[in-house]
Design an enzyme around this catalytic site. Structure first.
Site, PDB file in Angstrom:
ATOM      1  N   PRO A   1     -11.024  -4.928  -5.680  1.00  0.00           N
ATOM      2  CA  PRO A   1     -11.316  -6.085  -4.379  1.00  0.00           C
ATOM      3  C   PRO A   1     -10.745  -5.457  -3.185  1.00  0.00           C
ATOM      4  CG  PRO A   1      -9.501  -6.955  -5.763  1.00  0.00           C
ATOM      5  CD  PRO A   1      -9.539  -5.791  -6.394  1.00  0.00           C
ATOM      6  N   ASN A   2     -11.709  -5.742  -2.009  1.00  0.00           N
ATOM      7  CA  ASN A   2     -11.253  -6.020  -0.517  1.00  0.00           C
ATOM      8  C   ASN A   2     -12.045  -5.288   0.223  1.00  0.00           C
ATOM      9  OD1 ASN A   2     -10.417  -9.080  -0.500  1.00  0.00           O
ATOM     10  ND2 ASN A   2      -9.073  -7.954  -1.331  1.00  0.00           N
TER      11      ASN A   2
ATOM     12  N   ARG B   1     -10.586  -3.731   7.543  1.00  0.00           N
ATOM     13  CA  ARG B   1      -9.406  -4.310   6.637  1.00  0.00           C
ATOM     14  C   ARG B   1      -8.053  -3.159   7.319  1.00  0.00           C
ATOM     15  NH1 ARG B   1      -7.626  -3.995   0.931  1.00  0.00           N
ATOM     16  NH2 ARG B   1      -5.978  -5.196   0.664  1.00  0.00           N
TER      17      ARG B   1
ATOM     18  N   TYR C   1      -5.381   0.849   6.776  1.00  0.00           N
ATOM     19  CA  TYR C   1      -6.327   1.643   5.948  1.00  0.00           C
ATOM     20  C   TYR C   1      -7.144   2.553   6.795  1.00  0.00           C
ATOM     21  CZ  TYR C   1      -4.523  -1.959   2.855  1.00  0.00           C
ATOM     22  OH  TYR C   1      -3.464  -3.001   1.713  1.00  0.00           O
TER      23      TYR C   1
ATOM     24  N   ASN D   1      -8.906   3.289  -7.256  1.00  0.00           N
ATOM     25  CA  ASN D   1      -8.223   2.608  -6.607  1.00  0.00           C
ATOM     26  C   ASN D   1      -8.686   0.717  -7.331  1.00  0.00           C
ATOM     27  OD1 ASN D   1      -6.754   1.279  -4.981  1.00  0.00           O
ATOM     28  ND2 ASN D   1      -7.268   2.407  -3.095  1.00  0.00           N
TER      29      ASN D   1
ATOM     30  N   ALA E   1      -5.792  -4.882  -5.223  1.00  0.00           N
ATOM     31  CA  ALA E   1      -4.446  -5.465  -5.280  1.00  0.00           C
ATOM     32  C   ALA E   1      -4.472  -5.837  -6.865  1.00  0.00           C
ATOM     33  CB  ALA E   1      -4.755  -6.428  -4.698  1.00  0.00           C
TER      34      ALA E   1
ATOM     35  N   ASP F   1      -5.592  -1.870 -19.803  1.00  0.00           N
ATOM     36  CA  ASP F   1      -5.827  -1.964 -21.534  1.00  0.00           C
ATOM     37  C   ASP F   1      -6.487  -1.590 -21.810  1.00  0.00           C
ATOM     38  OD1 ASP F   1      -3.744  -3.518 -22.588  1.00  0.00           O
ATOM     39  OD2 ASP F   1      -4.675  -5.251 -22.987  1.00  0.00           O
TER      40      ASP F   1
ATOM     41  N   GLU G   1      -4.492   7.571 -10.503  1.00  0.00           N
ATOM     42  CA  GLU G   1      -5.028   5.932  -9.906  1.00  0.00           C
ATOM     43  C   GLU G   1      -4.535   6.425  -8.467  1.00  0.00           C
ATOM     44  OE1 GLU G   1      -0.966   4.184 -10.984  1.00  0.00           O
ATOM     45  OE2 GLU G   1      -1.350   2.878  -9.347  1.00  0.00           O
TER      46      GLU G   1
ATOM     47  N   HIS H   1      -4.433   5.517  -4.370  1.00  0.00           N
ATOM     48  CA  HIS H   1      -4.637   4.474  -3.297  1.00  0.00           C
ATOM     49  C   HIS H   1      -4.772   5.026  -1.723  1.00  0.00           C
ATOM     50  CE1 HIS H   1      -2.902   1.062  -6.359  1.00  0.00           C
ATOM     51  NE2 HIS H   1      -2.507   2.928  -6.565  1.00  0.00           N
ATOM     52  N   LEU H   2      -5.000   4.555  -0.755  1.00  0.00           N
ATOM     53  CA  LEU H   2      -4.989   4.618   0.351  1.00  0.00           C
ATOM     54  C   LEU H   2      -3.384   4.468   0.974  1.00  0.00           C
ATOM     55  CD1 LEU H   2      -8.395   2.372   1.002  1.00  0.00           C
ATOM     56  CD2 LEU H   2      -8.003   5.079   2.071  1.00  0.00           C
ATOM     57  N   SER H   3      -3.507   3.641   0.829  1.00  0.00           N
ATOM     58  CA  SER H   3      -1.473   3.460   1.326  1.00  0.00           C
ATOM     59  C   SER H   3      -0.701   4.117   0.551  1.00  0.00           C
ATOM     60  CB  SER H   3      -1.262   2.069   2.021  1.00  0.00           C
ATOM     61  OG  SER H   3      -1.536   0.989   0.779  1.00  0.00           O
TER      62      SER H   3
ATOM     63  N   ARG I   1       5.926  -0.394   0.685  1.00  0.00           N
ATOM     64  CA  ARG I   1       5.436  -1.675   1.602  1.00  0.00           C
ATOM     65  C   ARG I   1       6.535  -2.428   0.775  1.00  0.00           C
ATOM     66  NH1 ARG I   1      -0.525  -1.246   0.243  1.00  0.00           N
ATOM     67  NH2 ARG I   1      -0.182  -3.436   2.451  1.00  0.00           N
TER      68      ARG I   1
ATOM     69  N   ARG J   1       4.121  -4.585  -4.104  1.00  0.00           N
ATOM     70  CA  ARG J   1       4.161  -3.615  -4.725  1.00  0.00           C
ATOM     71  C   ARG J   1       4.210  -2.172  -5.494  1.00  0.00           C
ATOM     72  NH1 ARG J   1      -0.781  -5.157  -1.081  1.00  0.00           N
ATOM     73  NH2 ARG J   1      -0.057  -6.089   0.187  1.00  0.00           N
TER      74      ARG J   1
HETATM   75  C1  DQA Z   1      -4.641  -0.453  -2.078  1.00  0.00           C
HETATM   76  C2  DQA Z   1      -3.035  -0.973  -2.193  1.00  0.00           C
HETATM   77  C3  DQA Z   1      -2.721  -1.863  -2.917  1.00  0.00           C
HETATM   78  O1  DQA Z   1      -1.339  -2.857  -2.966  1.00  0.00           O
HETATM   79  C4  DQA Z   1      -3.639  -3.219  -2.032  1.00  0.00           C
HETATM   80  O2  DQA Z   1      -3.004  -4.591  -2.924  1.00  0.00           O
HETATM   81  C5  DQA Z   1      -4.988  -2.742  -2.071  1.00  0.00           C
HETATM   82  C6  DQA Z   1      -5.345  -1.388  -1.567  1.00  0.00           C
HETATM   83  C7  DQA Z   1      -4.499   0.643  -1.196  1.00  0.00           C
HETATM   84  O3  DQA Z   1      -5.457   1.981  -1.282  1.00  0.00           O
HETATM   85  O4  DQA Z   1      -3.614   1.537  -0.477  1.00  0.00           O
HETATM   86  O5  DQA Z   1      -6.145  -3.267  -1.847  1.00  0.00           O
HETATM   87  O6  DQA Z   1      -4.635  -0.063  -3.531  1.00  0.00           O
END
Ligand code: DQA
Length: 153
Positions: A13-14, A21, A26, A77, A80, A90, A101, A103-105, A110, A114
């Protein structure tokens, strides 16, 4: 193309909002920019990147289920849902595929909420903190896993 050279690359999401954003966190690349880089990286490595994004937990679970027997690995990725979704964890277990897994950040730098990831419980490894470049690093790592099956590192 063999099933094992097809990689599902999921975005939660997002992440469709990338570019506008929180660019300080990001970056300014859009998800379309990242998708183009991933497709090119995959092609250079002989991998077909099945790149998808959803804001819905159920849709992500359905896509993970569909990867079983059809894809060679999953890069995700989960955004949230990383920190909340037992359902995605699962589904990843049930897929019985290597999982990376992504993540950008760097979530560990943080907020405290998280710092726990359900996905890390089932991932072969985690790439975080390198912005959009992390996607290419993840594809490289998945290529190595697929070409060197049996490497349990
Ligand atoms: C994220 C890190 C997550 O904590 C956050 O909710 C995101 C982006 C990242 O790519 O850094 O939406 O997955």
């Amino acid at each position: 193309m063999a099933a094992s050279s097809k990689i599902m690359l999921l975005n939660g999401p997002n992440l469709n909002m990338l570019g506008v954003r929180e660019p300080a966190l990001y970056g300014t690349d859009t998800l379309d920019d990242i998708r183009a880089n991933c497709l090119a990286k995959g092609a250079a490595l002989g991998l077909q990147i099945d790149f998808r994004q959803s804001n819905s937990e159920g849709e992500l679970v359905g896509w993970i289920q569909s990867a079983r027997g059809d894809h060679g690995g999953i890069i995700i990725n989960p955004a949230a849902y990383t920190h909340t979704s037992i359902a995605i964890m699962d589904a990843l277990i049930a897929a019985e595929l290597p999982v990376i897994e992504l993540h950008l950040s760097n979530p560990l730098r943080r907020e405290a909420f998280r710092r726990h990831s359900y996905v890390s419980e089932v991932a072969r490894g985690v790439i975080c903190g390198f912005g959009g470049h992390g996607y290419e690093l993840a594809i490289d790592a998945m290529a190595r896993i697929i070409n060197d099956a049996g490497d349990g590192a």
